[in-house]
Design an enzyme around this catalytic site. Structure first.
Site, PDB file in Angstrom:
ATOM      1  N   ASN A 256      45.836   1.518  28.535  1.00  0.00           N
ATOM      2  CA  ASN A 256      46.857   1.574  27.483  1.00  0.00           C
ATOM      3  C   ASN A 256      47.502   2.944  27.376  1.00  0.00           C
ATOM      4  O   ASN A 256      46.805   3.955  27.315  1.00  0.00           O
ATOM      5  CB  ASN A 256      46.247   1.216  26.125  1.00  0.00           C
ATOM      6  CG  ASN A 256      45.764  -0.215  26.114  1.00  0.00           C
ATOM      7  OD1 ASN A 256      44.812  -0.551  26.807  1.00  0.00           O
ATOM      8  ND2 ASN A 256      46.425  -1.061  25.376  1.00  0.00           N
TER       9      ASN A 256
ATOM     10  N   TYR B 198      49.763 -13.194  30.039  1.00  0.00           N
ATOM     11  CA  TYR B 198      50.293 -11.880  30.436  1.00  0.00           C
ATOM     12  C   TYR B 198      49.449 -11.311  31.571  1.00  0.00           C
ATOM     13  O   TYR B 198      49.980 -10.931  32.628  1.00  0.00           O
ATOM     14  CB  TYR B 198      50.292 -10.909  29.241  1.00  0.00           C
ATOM     15  CG  TYR B 198      50.569  -9.465  29.652  1.00  0.00           C
ATOM     16  CD1 TYR B 198      51.820  -9.084  30.128  1.00  0.00           C
ATOM     17  CD2 TYR B 198      49.564  -8.488  29.580  1.00  0.00           C
ATOM     18  CE1 TYR B 198      52.072  -7.768  30.524  1.00  0.00           C
ATOM     19  CE2 TYR B 198      49.804  -7.176  29.972  1.00  0.00           C
ATOM     20  CZ  TYR B 198      51.056  -6.814  30.446  1.00  0.00           C
ATOM     21  OH  TYR B 198      51.297  -5.523  30.836  1.00  0.00           O
TER      22      TYR B 198
ATOM     23  N   ARG C 106      41.936 -12.811  17.406  1.00  0.00           N
ATOM     24  CA  ARG C 106      42.920 -13.503  18.239  1.00  0.00           C
ATOM     25  C   ARG C 106      42.219 -14.221  19.396  1.00  0.00           C
ATOM     26  O   ARG C 106      41.242 -13.688  19.939  1.00  0.00           O
ATOM     27  CB  ARG C 106      43.915 -12.493  18.819  1.00  0.00           C
ATOM     28  CG  ARG C 106      44.948 -12.109  17.805  1.00  0.00           C
ATOM     29  CD  ARG C 106      45.992 -11.248  18.431  1.00  0.00           C
ATOM     30  NE  ARG C 106      45.454  -9.915  18.725  1.00  0.00           N
ATOM     31  CZ  ARG C 106      46.207  -8.846  18.886  1.00  0.00           C
ATOM     32  NH1 ARG C 106      47.511  -8.946  18.789  1.00  0.00           N
ATOM     33  NH2 ARG C 106      45.676  -7.673  19.141  1.00  0.00           N
TER      34      ARG C 106
ATOM     35  N   ILE D 114      46.743  -3.889  10.157  1.00  0.00           N
ATOM     36  CA  ILE D 114      46.053  -5.181  10.260  1.00  0.00           C
ATOM     37  C   ILE D 114      45.211  -5.192  11.521  1.00  0.00           C
ATOM     38  O   ILE D 114      45.703  -4.880  12.609  1.00  0.00           O
ATOM     39  CB  ILE D 114      47.065  -6.340  10.281  1.00  0.00           C
ATOM     40  CG1 ILE D 114      47.739  -6.412   8.917  1.00  0.00           C
ATOM     41  CG2 ILE D 114      46.398  -7.667  10.626  1.00  0.00           C
ATOM     42  CD1 ILE D 114      48.862  -7.412   8.837  1.00  0.00           C
ATOM     43  N   ILE D 115      43.948  -5.560  11.360  1.00  0.00           N
ATOM     44  CA  ILE D 115      43.033  -5.593  12.500  1.00  0.00           C
ATOM     45  C   ILE D 115      42.572  -7.031  12.722  1.00  0.00           C
ATOM     46  O   ILE D 115      42.167  -7.710  11.775  1.00  0.00           O
ATOM     47  CB  ILE D 115      41.829  -4.669  12.224  1.00  0.00           C
ATOM     48  CG1 ILE D 115      42.317  -3.223  12.284  1.00  0.00           C
ATOM     49  CG2 ILE D 115      40.698  -4.932  13.198  1.00  0.00           C
ATOM     50  CD1 ILE D 115      41.253  -2.196  12.154  1.00  0.00           C
TER      51      ILE D 115
ATOM     52  N   ASP E 214      67.930  -2.704  33.072  1.00  0.00           N
ATOM     53  CA  ASP E 214      67.188  -3.252  31.928  1.00  0.00           C
ATOM     54  C   ASP E 214      67.996  -4.387  31.302  1.00  0.00           C
ATOM     55  O   ASP E 214      69.226  -4.315  31.233  1.00  0.00           O
ATOM     56  CB  ASP E 214      66.942  -2.157  30.879  1.00  0.00           C
ATOM     57  CG  ASP E 214      65.693  -2.414  30.056  1.00  0.00           C
ATOM     58  OD1 ASP E 214      64.739  -1.625  30.157  1.00  0.00           O
ATOM     59  OD2 ASP E 214      65.676  -3.418  29.314  1.00  0.00           O
TER      60      ASP E 214
ATOM     61  N   GLN F 134      57.749  -8.654  30.786  1.00  0.00           N
ATOM     62  CA  GLN F 134      57.420  -9.126  29.444  1.00  0.00           C
ATOM     63  C   GLN F 134      56.008  -8.599  29.231  1.00  0.00           C
ATOM     64  O   GLN F 134      55.059  -9.084  29.846  1.00  0.00           O
ATOM     65  CB  GLN F 134      57.492 -10.665  29.395  1.00  0.00           C
ATOM     66  CG  GLN F 134      57.387 -11.263  28.002  1.00  0.00           C
ATOM     67  CD  GLN F 134      56.152 -10.879  27.220  1.00  0.00           C
ATOM     68  OE1 GLN F 134      56.168  -9.922  26.417  1.00  0.00           O
ATOM     69  NE2 GLN F 134      55.069 -11.582  27.412  1.00  0.00           N
ATOM     70  N   ILE F 135      55.857  -7.603  28.364  1.00  0.00           N
ATOM     71  CA  ILE F 135      54.607  -6.829  28.355  1.00  0.00           C
ATOM     72  C   ILE F 135      53.619  -7.251  27.280  1.00  0.00           C
ATOM     73  O   ILE F 135      52.530  -6.703  27.208  1.00  0.00           O
ATOM     74  CB  ILE F 135      54.878  -5.326  28.151  1.00  0.00           C
ATOM     75  CG1 ILE F 135      55.450  -5.053  26.754  1.00  0.00           C
ATOM     76  CG2 ILE F 135      55.777  -4.770  29.223  1.00  0.00           C
ATOM     77  CD1 ILE F 135      54.958  -3.738  26.202  1.00  0.00           C
TER      78      ILE F 135
ATOM     79  N   ILE G 112      65.979  -8.526  36.314  1.00  0.00           N
ATOM     80  CA  ILE G 112      65.277  -8.550  37.611  1.00  0.00           C
ATOM     81  C   ILE G 112      65.120  -9.970  38.146  1.00  0.00           C
ATOM     82  O   ILE G 112      64.734 -10.168  39.293  1.00  0.00           O
ATOM     83  CB  ILE G 112      63.887  -7.861  37.548  1.00  0.00           C
ATOM     84  CG1 ILE G 112      63.018  -8.483  36.435  1.00  0.00           C
ATOM     85  CG2 ILE G 112      64.026  -6.368  37.353  1.00  0.00           C
ATOM     86  CD1 ILE G 112      61.549  -8.131  36.549  1.00  0.00           C
TER      87      ILE G 112
HETATM   88  N1  LIG Z   1      52.466   0.422  27.580  1.00  0.00           N
HETATM   89  C1  LIG Z   1      51.278   0.276  28.142  1.00  0.00           C
HETATM   90  O1  LIG Z   1      50.261   0.576  27.519  1.00  0.00           O
HETATM   91  C2  LIG Z   1      51.155  -0.230  29.545  1.00  0.00           C
HETATM   92  C3  LIG Z   1      49.893  -0.200  30.157  1.00  0.00           C
HETATM   93  C4  LIG Z   1      49.772  -0.684  31.434  1.00  0.00           C
HETATM   94  C5  LIG Z   1      50.858  -1.172  32.112  1.00  0.00           C
HETATM   95  N2  LIG Z   1      52.070  -1.207  31.508  1.00  0.00           N
HETATM   96  C6  LIG Z   1      53.194  -1.747  32.274  1.00  0.00           C
HETATM   97  O2  LIG Z   1      54.216  -0.779  32.268  1.00  0.00           O
HETATM   98  C7  LIG Z   1      55.487  -1.418  32.264  1.00  0.00           C
HETATM   99  C8  LIG Z   1      56.354  -0.871  31.147  1.00  0.00           C
HETATM  100  O3  LIG Z   1      55.717  -1.103  29.910  1.00  0.00           O
HETATM  101  P1  LIG Z   1      56.235  -0.467  28.542  1.00  0.00           P
HETATM  102  O4  LIG Z   1      55.062  -0.273  27.682  1.00  0.00           O
HETATM  103  O5  LIG Z   1      57.151   0.653  28.819  1.00  0.00           O
HETATM  104  O6  LIG Z   1      57.008  -1.714  27.940  1.00  0.00           O
HETATM  105  P2  LIG Z   1      58.493  -1.886  27.399  1.00  0.00           P
HETATM  106  O7  LIG Z   1      58.571  -3.268  26.813  1.00  0.00           O
HETATM  107  O8  LIG Z   1      58.877  -0.756  26.542  1.00  0.00           O
HETATM  108  O9  LIG Z   1      59.311  -1.831  28.753  1.00  0.00           O
HETATM  109  C9  LIG Z   1      59.612  -2.951  29.531  1.00  0.00           C
HETATM  110  C10 LIG Z   1      61.099  -2.918  29.781  1.00  0.00           C
HETATM  111  O10 LIG Z   1      61.444  -3.985  30.672  1.00  0.00           O
HETATM  112  C11 LIG Z   1      62.666  -4.564  30.217  1.00  0.00           C
HETATM  113  N3  LIG Z   1      62.733  -5.920  30.746  1.00  0.00           N
HETATM  114  C12 LIG Z   1      61.975  -6.981  30.390  1.00  0.00           C
HETATM  115  N4  LIG Z   1      62.331  -8.060  31.098  1.00  0.00           N
HETATM  116  C13 LIG Z   1      63.307  -7.666  31.950  1.00  0.00           C
HETATM  117  C14 LIG Z   1      64.077  -8.332  32.930  1.00  0.00           C
HETATM  118  N5  LIG Z   1      63.883  -9.631  33.181  1.00  0.00           N
HETATM  119  N6  LIG Z   1      65.013  -7.639  33.604  1.00  0.00           N
HETATM  120  C15 LIG Z   1      65.217  -6.325  33.336  1.00  0.00           C
HETATM  121  N7  LIG Z   1      64.520  -5.644  32.411  1.00  0.00           N
HETATM  122  C16 LIG Z   1      63.576  -6.311  31.722  1.00  0.00           C
HETATM  123  C17 LIG Z   1      62.568  -4.501  28.705  1.00  0.00           C
HETATM  124  O11 LIG Z   1      63.784  -4.646  28.051  1.00  0.00           O
HETATM  125  C18 LIG Z   1      61.931  -3.127  28.520  1.00  0.00           C
HETATM  126  O12 LIG Z   1      62.917  -2.128  28.423  1.00  0.00           O
HETATM  127  C19 LIG Z   1      55.224  -2.907  32.189  1.00  0.00           C
HETATM  128  O13 LIG Z   1      55.299  -3.456  33.475  1.00  0.00           O
HETATM  129  C20 LIG Z   1      53.803  -2.990  31.670  1.00  0.00           C
HETATM  130  O14 LIG Z   1      53.165  -4.164  32.104  1.00  0.00           O
HETATM  131  C21 LIG Z   1      52.251  -0.739  30.237  1.00  0.00           C
END
Ligand SMILES: NC(=O)c1ccc[n+]([C@@H]2O[C@H](COP(=O)([O-])OP(=O)(O)OC[C@H]3O[C@@H](n4cnc5c(N)ncnc54)[C@H](O)[C@@H]3O)[C@@H](O)[C@H]2O)c1
Length: 321
Positions: A173, A144, A272, A202-203, A31, A79-80, A57
């Site tokens: 989600n 995204y 938005r 906030i909506i 991470d 980047q989520i 990564i």
């Molecule tokens: N939370 C949701 O509702 C949801 C739904 C569908 C898909 N996802 C996917 O699940 C995954 C995790 O999501 P999350 O909600 O846990 O988000 P999060 O932001 O908590 O986790 C993402 C992690 O990736 C790390 N990270 C970001 N860029 C990085 C890089 N370049 N190198 C190493 N680490 C890096 C961040 O520091 C973070 O710890 C993502 O790929 C997201 O697209 C999440």
């Protein structure tokens, strides 16, 4: 097994780190802490079979060193945040597309047994029909979503071209403990933080936009079923509850569960740009293939989350942020 979990200090990744470290596997958590938090994993640092690697990564050389004898990769680092992707589309692309390309390429080099990729319902854009099955067009309107489409399709290309065992999980989600509750955070944790502090949620717009929420425990069970599935799963699979809830109803449920009904109500601001209007999952494939169905209702999940947040969320996080 030796398991690499990218994004392991984040919300979903840290729960995977918990599960597989406690089961005795060797877990490497990679991470860069862009949105992850040490508090999510610091209790694992005492385990000898858990290793935290602060790294990126996007760093191919690092991945080459790290992944040599890894059996399974859970690739979640990304980047989520949709809003952040408007402001930083380049960062979003580099992380989500190029970062994923790096993971796939190194996994191919070292013949990794399995890669499990966290795709998302955001690839679909707003529902053109409902519920959304895996055949729904991929028409995300924001950077995204576009980056996640590219990575999702790149995984598919590696399956088709190189015969790799890669699973593409399209999670709707997810919510639960450890989800970021400020800035670029999850709507449920942000609403909860605000409600418990007596501040209105906030909506954006009328709040009639809908989402489909899965509780974290159900999401982790989905990952585990995919991990333990004997046969490769070469096509994407949706994981969602099939329950549609509007953001307005969600805000009111959270206000209610926080015991603030008489005190605050949602505040509406301008909509938005490009916000997805409707998301609801058809997860029939997950049920037929893996026997997966959500076990936790939205109300139960929200209640558990608010309880967790009261106990650990606010104070604990303030200490470390
Ligand atoms: N939370 C949701 O509702 C949801 C739904 C569908 C898909 N996802 C996917 O699940 C995954 C995790 O999501 P999350 O909600 O846990 O988000 P999060 O932001 O908590 O986790 C993402 C992690 O990736 C790390 N990270 C970001 N860029 C990085 C890089 N370049 N190198 C190493 N680490 C890096 C961040 O520091 C973070 O710890 C993502 O790929 C997201 O697209 C999440």
């Amino acid at each position: 097994m030796k398991i690499l979990i990218t994004g392991g200090a984040g919300f979903i990744g840290s729960h995977l780190c918990d599960k597989y470290t406690k089961e005795g596997h060797t877990v490497l958590c990679l991470d860069n802490f862009m949105s992850g938090n040490l508090i999510n994993i610091r209790h694992l640092l005492d385990y000898r079979n858990f290793k935290l690697v602060k790294g990126d990564i996007r760093d191919f050389d690092l991945l080459e060193k790290l992944m040599r004898d890894v059996d399974v990769v859970f690739h979640l680092a990304a980047q989520i945040h949709v809003d952040r992707s408007y402001i930083e589309p380049r960062l979003t692309y580099d992380t989500n597309v190029m970062g994923t390309q790096n993971i796939l390429e190194v996994a191919r080099m070292y013949d990794a047994k399995k890669v499990i990729y966290a795709s998302t319902s955001e690839v679909y854009g707003s529902a053109q029909y409902a519920p959304i099955d895996e055949k729904h067009p991929l028409s995300a309107p924001h950077p995204y979503g576009a980056s996640k489409i590219a990575a999702d399709r790149m995984c598919y290309a590696y399956i088709q071209t190189y015969g790799m065992n890669i699973s593409i999980l399209r999670l709707f989600n997810v919510f639960g403990s450890r989800q970021r509750d400020f800035g670029y955070g999850g709507v449920i944790s942000i609403f909860t933080r605000r409600a418990l502090s007596n501040i209105s949620p906030i909506i954006y717009g009328d709040g009639l936009q809908t989402r489909d929420y899965t509780y974290i425990e159900d999401a982790i069970r989905a990952y585990d079923l995919v991990l333990n599935h004997e046969e490769p799963i070469p096509e994407p699979v949706n994981f969602g509850s099939g329950r549609e809830v509007s953001i307005l109803d969600l805000a009111n449920m959270i206000i209610d569960l926080c015991g603030k009904s008489g005190d605050i109500k949602p505040v509406h601001v301008e909509p938005r740009i490009g916000e997805v209007e409707r998301l609801i999952a058809d997860a029939t494939k997950a049920k037929n293939l893996l026997g997966w169905e959500p076990e936790c209702s939205l109300k139960e999940g929200l209640r558990a989350f608010v309880q967790w947040y009261r106990n650990y969320g606010f104070e604990e996080r303030l200490k470390i942020e």
